[in-house]
Motif scaffolding. Structure first.
Motif, PDB file in Angstrom:
ATOM      1  N   TYR A   1      36.064  48.773  40.118  1.00 44.86           N
ATOM      2  CA  TYR A   1      36.192  47.585  41.165  1.00 44.86           C
ATOM      3  C   TYR A   1      35.180  48.017  42.436  1.00 44.86           C
ATOM      4  CZ  TYR A   1      39.763  44.618  39.253  1.00 44.86           C
ATOM      5  OH  TYR A   1      40.701  43.798  38.444  1.00 44.86           O
TER       6      TYR A   1
ATOM      7  N   PHE B   1      39.932  38.881  44.798  1.00 43.72           N
ATOM      8  CA  PHE B   1      39.251  39.564  43.649  1.00 43.72           C
ATOM      9  C   PHE B   1      39.149  38.648  42.419  1.00 43.72           C
ATOM     10  CE2 PHE B   1      40.659  43.288  46.293  1.00 43.72           C
ATOM     11  CZ  PHE B   1      39.125  44.009  46.363  1.00 43.72           C
TER      12      PHE B   1
ATOM     13  N   ARG C   1      46.207  54.361  49.562  1.00 42.88           N
ATOM     14  CA  ARG C   1      46.729  55.365  48.304  1.00 42.88           C
ATOM     15  C   ARG C   1      47.193  56.689  49.063  1.00 42.88           C
ATOM     16  NH1 ARG C   1      41.847  55.093  45.076  1.00 42.88           N
ATOM     17  NH2 ARG C   1      43.193  53.532  44.358  1.00 42.88           N
TER      18      ARG C   1
ATOM     19  N   PRO D   1      47.237  48.275  45.833  1.00 40.48           N
ATOM     20  CA  PRO D   1      47.596  48.803  47.033  1.00 40.48           C
ATOM     21  C   PRO D   1      49.242  48.377  47.147  1.00 40.48           C
ATOM     22  CG  PRO D   1      46.271  47.098  47.373  1.00 40.48           C
ATOM     23  CD  PRO D   1      46.340  47.153  45.812  1.00 40.48           C
TER      24      PRO D   1
ATOM     25  N   ARG E   1      48.112  50.257  38.748  1.00 35.37           N
ATOM     26  CA  ARG E   1      46.609  50.656  39.134  1.00 35.37           C
ATOM     27  C   ARG E   1      46.644  51.943  39.945  1.00 35.37           C
ATOM     28  NH1 ARG E   1      43.405  46.737  38.524  1.00 35.37           N
ATOM     29  NH2 ARG E   1      43.955  44.675  38.636  1.00 35.37           N
ATOM     30  N   PHE E   2      45.848  52.776  39.826  1.00 34.21           N
ATOM     31  CA  PHE E   2      45.589  54.003  40.549  1.00 34.21           C
ATOM     32  C   PHE E   2      43.980  54.020  40.744  1.00 34.21           C
ATOM     33  CE2 PHE E   2      46.163  58.713  41.398  1.00 34.21           C
ATOM     34  CZ  PHE E   2      46.953  58.431  42.761  1.00 34.21           C
TER      35      PHE E   2
ATOM     36  N   GLU F   1      41.907  41.775  35.778  1.00 33.63           N
ATOM     37  CA  GLU F   1      42.959  40.284  36.335  1.00 33.63           C
ATOM     38  C   GLU F   1      43.614  39.991  34.914  1.00 33.63           C
ATOM     39  OE1 GLU F   1      43.099  40.228  39.662  1.00 33.63           O
ATOM     40  OE2 GLU F   1      41.467  41.729  39.747  1.00 33.63           O
TER      41      GLU F   1
ATOM     42  N   GLU G   1      50.052  35.325  46.943  1.00 33.78           N
ATOM     43  CA  GLU G   1      48.991  36.387  47.549  1.00 33.78           C
ATOM     44  C   GLU G   1      47.689  35.748  47.320  1.00 33.78           C
ATOM     45  OE1 GLU G   1      49.825  39.740  44.633  1.00 33.78           O
ATOM     46  OE2 GLU G   1      50.467  40.695  46.678  1.00 33.78           O
TER      47      GLU G   1
ATOM     48  N   ARG H   1      47.530  45.414  51.880  1.00 30.99           N
ATOM     49  CA  ARG H   1      47.506  45.026  50.571  1.00 30.99           C
ATOM     50  C   ARG H   1      47.361  43.378  50.874  1.00 30.99           C
ATOM     51  NH1 ARG H   1      49.178  45.008  45.098  1.00 30.99           N
ATOM     52  NH2 ARG H   1      49.743  42.975  44.285  1.00 30.99           N
TER      53      ARG H   1
ATOM     54  N   ARG I   1      52.439  35.217  41.933  1.00 34.30           N
ATOM     55  CA  ARG I   1      51.137  35.742  42.374  1.00 34.30           C
ATOM     56  C   ARG I   1      50.606  34.516  43.195  1.00 34.30           C
ATOM     57  NH1 ARG I   1      47.616  39.298  40.402  1.00 34.30           N
ATOM     58  NH2 ARG I   1      49.162  39.956  39.190  1.00 34.30           N
TER      59      ARG I   1
ATOM     60  N   LYS J   1      43.879  41.657  49.680  1.00 33.94           N
ATOM     61  CA  LYS J   1      44.060  40.418  48.755  1.00 33.94           C
ATOM     62  C   LYS J   1      43.630  38.935  49.395  1.00 33.94           C
ATOM     63  CE  LYS J   1      46.193  40.363  44.955  1.00 33.94           C
ATOM     64  NZ  LYS J   1      46.680  40.362  43.752  1.00 33.94           N
TER      65      LYS J   1
ATOM     66  N   PHE K   1      41.668  50.664  50.449  1.00 33.23           N
ATOM     67  CA  PHE K   1      42.280  51.243  49.347  1.00 33.23           C
ATOM     68  C   PHE K   1      42.748  52.586  49.387  1.00 33.23           C
ATOM     69  CE2 PHE K   1      40.317  47.172  47.151  1.00 33.23           C
ATOM     70  CZ  PHE K   1      41.600  46.644  46.807  1.00 33.23           C
TER      71      PHE K   1
ATOM     72  N   SER L   1      40.879  52.085  39.106  1.00 30.55           N
ATOM     73  CA  SER L   1      40.677  50.673  39.886  1.00 30.55           C
ATOM     74  C   SER L   1      39.647  50.835  40.909  1.00 30.55           C
ATOM     75  CB  SER L   1      41.888  50.106  40.271  1.00 30.55           C
ATOM     76  OG  SER L   1      42.849  49.356  39.475  1.00 30.55           O
ATOM     77  N   THR L   2      39.523  51.816  41.561  1.00 27.24           N
ATOM     78  CA  THR L   2      38.551  52.040  42.730  1.00 27.24           C
ATOM     79  C   THR L   2      37.281  52.225  42.172  1.00 27.24           C
ATOM     80  OG1 THR L   2      40.373  53.077  43.916  1.00 27.24           O
ATOM     81  CG2 THR L   2      38.260  52.855  45.065  1.00 27.24           C
TER      82      THR L   2
HETATM   83  P1  TMP Z   1      46.849  43.431  41.685  1.00 28.82           P
HETATM   84  O1  TMP Z   1      47.989  44.315  42.215  1.00 28.82           O
HETATM   85  O2  TMP Z   1      47.413  41.908  41.735  1.00 28.82           O
HETATM   86  O3  TMP Z   1      46.260  43.568  40.370  1.00 28.82           O
HETATM   87  O4  TMP Z   1      45.819  43.427  43.026  1.00 28.82           O
HETATM   88  C1  TMP Z   1      45.197  44.235  43.239  1.00 28.82           C
HETATM   89  C2  TMP Z   1      43.844  43.944  43.444  1.00 28.82           C
HETATM   90  O5  TMP Z   1      43.010  44.930  44.172  1.00 28.82           O
HETATM   91  C3  TMP Z   1      43.056  43.565  42.121  1.00 28.82           C
HETATM   92  O6  TMP Z   1      42.391  42.473  42.125  1.00 28.82           O
HETATM   93  C4  TMP Z   1      42.341  44.969  42.087  1.00 28.82           C
HETATM   94  C5  TMP Z   1      41.845  45.375  43.467  1.00 28.82           C
HETATM   95  N1  TMP Z   1      41.912  46.790  43.721  1.00 28.82           N
HETATM   96  C6  TMP Z   1      40.429  47.377  43.921  1.00 28.82           C
HETATM   97  O7  TMP Z   1      39.622  46.432  44.006  1.00 28.82           O
HETATM   98  N2  TMP Z   1      40.339  48.654  43.975  1.00 28.82           N
HETATM   99  C7  TMP Z   1      41.427  49.643  44.096  1.00 28.82           C
HETATM  100  O8  TMP Z   1      41.398  50.739  44.246  1.00 28.82           O
HETATM  101  C8  TMP Z   1      42.757  48.863  43.562  1.00 28.82           C
HETATM  102  C9  TMP Z   1      43.861  49.883  43.604  1.00 28.82           C
HETATM  103  C10 TMP Z   1      42.941  47.715  43.421  1.00 28.82           C
END
Ligand code: TMP
Length: 249
Positions: free
Chosen positions: A102, A171, A72, A40, A94-95, A12, A167, A50, A164, A54, A68, A98-99
Motif C-alpha cells: 500500500y 483506502f 506495529r 493496524p 495483515r502485517f 480490500e 469504520e 486505526r 465495516r 481509516k 502504521f 501490506s505496508t
Molecule cells: P482492514 O483491516 O479493514 O483491511 O483495514 C486496514 C486498512 O489499512 C486497509 O485498507 C489496508 C491499510 N493498510 C495499509 O495501508 N498499510 C499497512 O501497513 C496496513 C497494516 C494496512
C-alpha cells in the motif's frame, strides 16, 4: 521463537478477516493455543491509530507510513512476541506486506525506507507463513463495501464484531490504479518469497479457500506429517520374500 506466525495479506474485500476468524475457530476446536490480531490495531494505541488511519481526515503519505509502523511496534512487543514466546500460533490479519504493497507500490514511497522501518518495527517477529488472498480490486472493493464485517479488538486481545461501514474508508475510496499497483506489489512479494508466501485465488468459495489455508497451516503445524508422507512407505500387503522391496533390518 517457538510459536508459529501466520499473516494474511491481500487487497480490500479479499476475505482476510473472514478467513483468519475461521482459522482461529479451527485452532480453538483443536485446543491449539493461538492469538488472532489485526493490523493496524490490537493494542490501545493501535486501535486509536486505526481509527485515524481509516478515517478520511488529512494525512500525508509519510505520516501514514509512520503511523502504521508505530501501531506495529506496539502490537509486536505487547501481543505478538509474548504469544510466540509462549509457543502459540499467532494469526495476523495483515502485517508488513501490506505496508510494502500500500505505502510502497500504492503510494510510491521508497521501498528501502519501508523495508528498514518494517524490520525496525517487527524485529524478530517475521511471519513463518504469509497467505496472500488474491482478488481483482474491482471485485474486492465491491465485496468490501457490501458484505464484509470486521472486528474490533481491545488491549487485552478480546474481539468484538464490527460492521465495516462503522469504520472510515480512506483506502477503499482510492482509485483502481492505486489498488492495482498494491495488488501487483503483493504478487511480487509472493513470487519472490515462495518458501514463506502462498497465493490463493480469493474468488473461490469461503469453504474451498479455508480448506487450502488449513492444508498450508497444517504443513507448518505438523511438519512431521509432511515428512512422513514424503518418505517411501512399505507396501501394506505382505511382500513375499525375494520381492524388490527392501526388508526392514
Ligand atoms: P482492514 O483491516 O479493514 O483491511 O483495514 C486496514 C486498512 O489499512 C486497509 O485498507 C489496508 C491499510 N493498510 C495499509 O495501508 N498499510 C499497512 O501497513 C496496513 C497494516 C494496512
Amino acid at each position: 521463537m517457538p510459536g508459529l506466525f501466520i499473516a494474511f495479506e491481500g487487497g480490500e474485500g479479499a476475505g482476510k478477516t473472514t478467513q483468519s476468524l475461521l482459522l482461529a475457530e479451527r485452532l480453538a476446536e483443536l485446543q491449539t493455543p493461538h492469538l488472532l490480531v489485526r493490523e493496524p490495531g490490537g493494542t490501545e494505541l493501535g486501535e486509536y491509530l486505526r481509527e485515524y488511519l481509516k478515517s478520511e481526515r488529512p494525512l500525508s503519505p509519510e505520516a501514514e507510513l509512520l503511523l502504521f509502523e508505530a501501531a506495529r511496534v506496539e502490537l509486536v512487543s505487547c501481543q505478538i512476541v509474548p504469544a510466540l514466546e509462549a509457543g502459540q500460533v499467532v494469526i495476523a490479519d495483515r502485517f508488513f506486506g501490506s505496508t510494502i504493497a500500500y505505502q510502497g507500490y500504492g503510494r510510491g514511497l521508497d521501498l528501502q525506507i519501508i523495508d528498514s522501518l518494517n524490520r525496525f518495527a517487527a524485529g524478530s517477529a517475521t511471519p513463518d507463513l504469509t497467505i496472500l488472498l488474491d482478488l481483482s480490486p474491482e471485485a474486492g472493493i465491491r465485496r468490501a463495501m457490501a458484505f464484509q464485517t470486521s472486528f474490533s479488538q481491545d488491549a487485552s486481545g478480546g474481539l468484538a464484531p464490527l460492521e465495516r461501514n462503522e469504520e472510515g474508508t480512506r483506502f477503499e475510496d482510492l482509485d483502481l490504479d492505486f489498488h492495482n499497483r498494491a495488488r501487483a506489489g503483493f504478487k511480487e512479494l509472493a513470487e519472490a518469497q515462495q518458501e514463506t508466501w502462498v497465493m490463493i485465488d480469493a474468488l473461490g468459495s469461503i469453504e474451498s479457500v479455508q480448506d487450502e489455508i488449513w492444508s498450508r497451516t497444517r504443513e507448518r503445524l505438523y511438519p512431521e506429517e509432511k515428512a512422513a508422507r514424503a518418505r517411501p512407505r512399505a507396501p501394506t500387503n505382505p511382500v513375499p520374500q525375494g520381492e524388490l522391496w527392501p526388508q526392514a533390518t
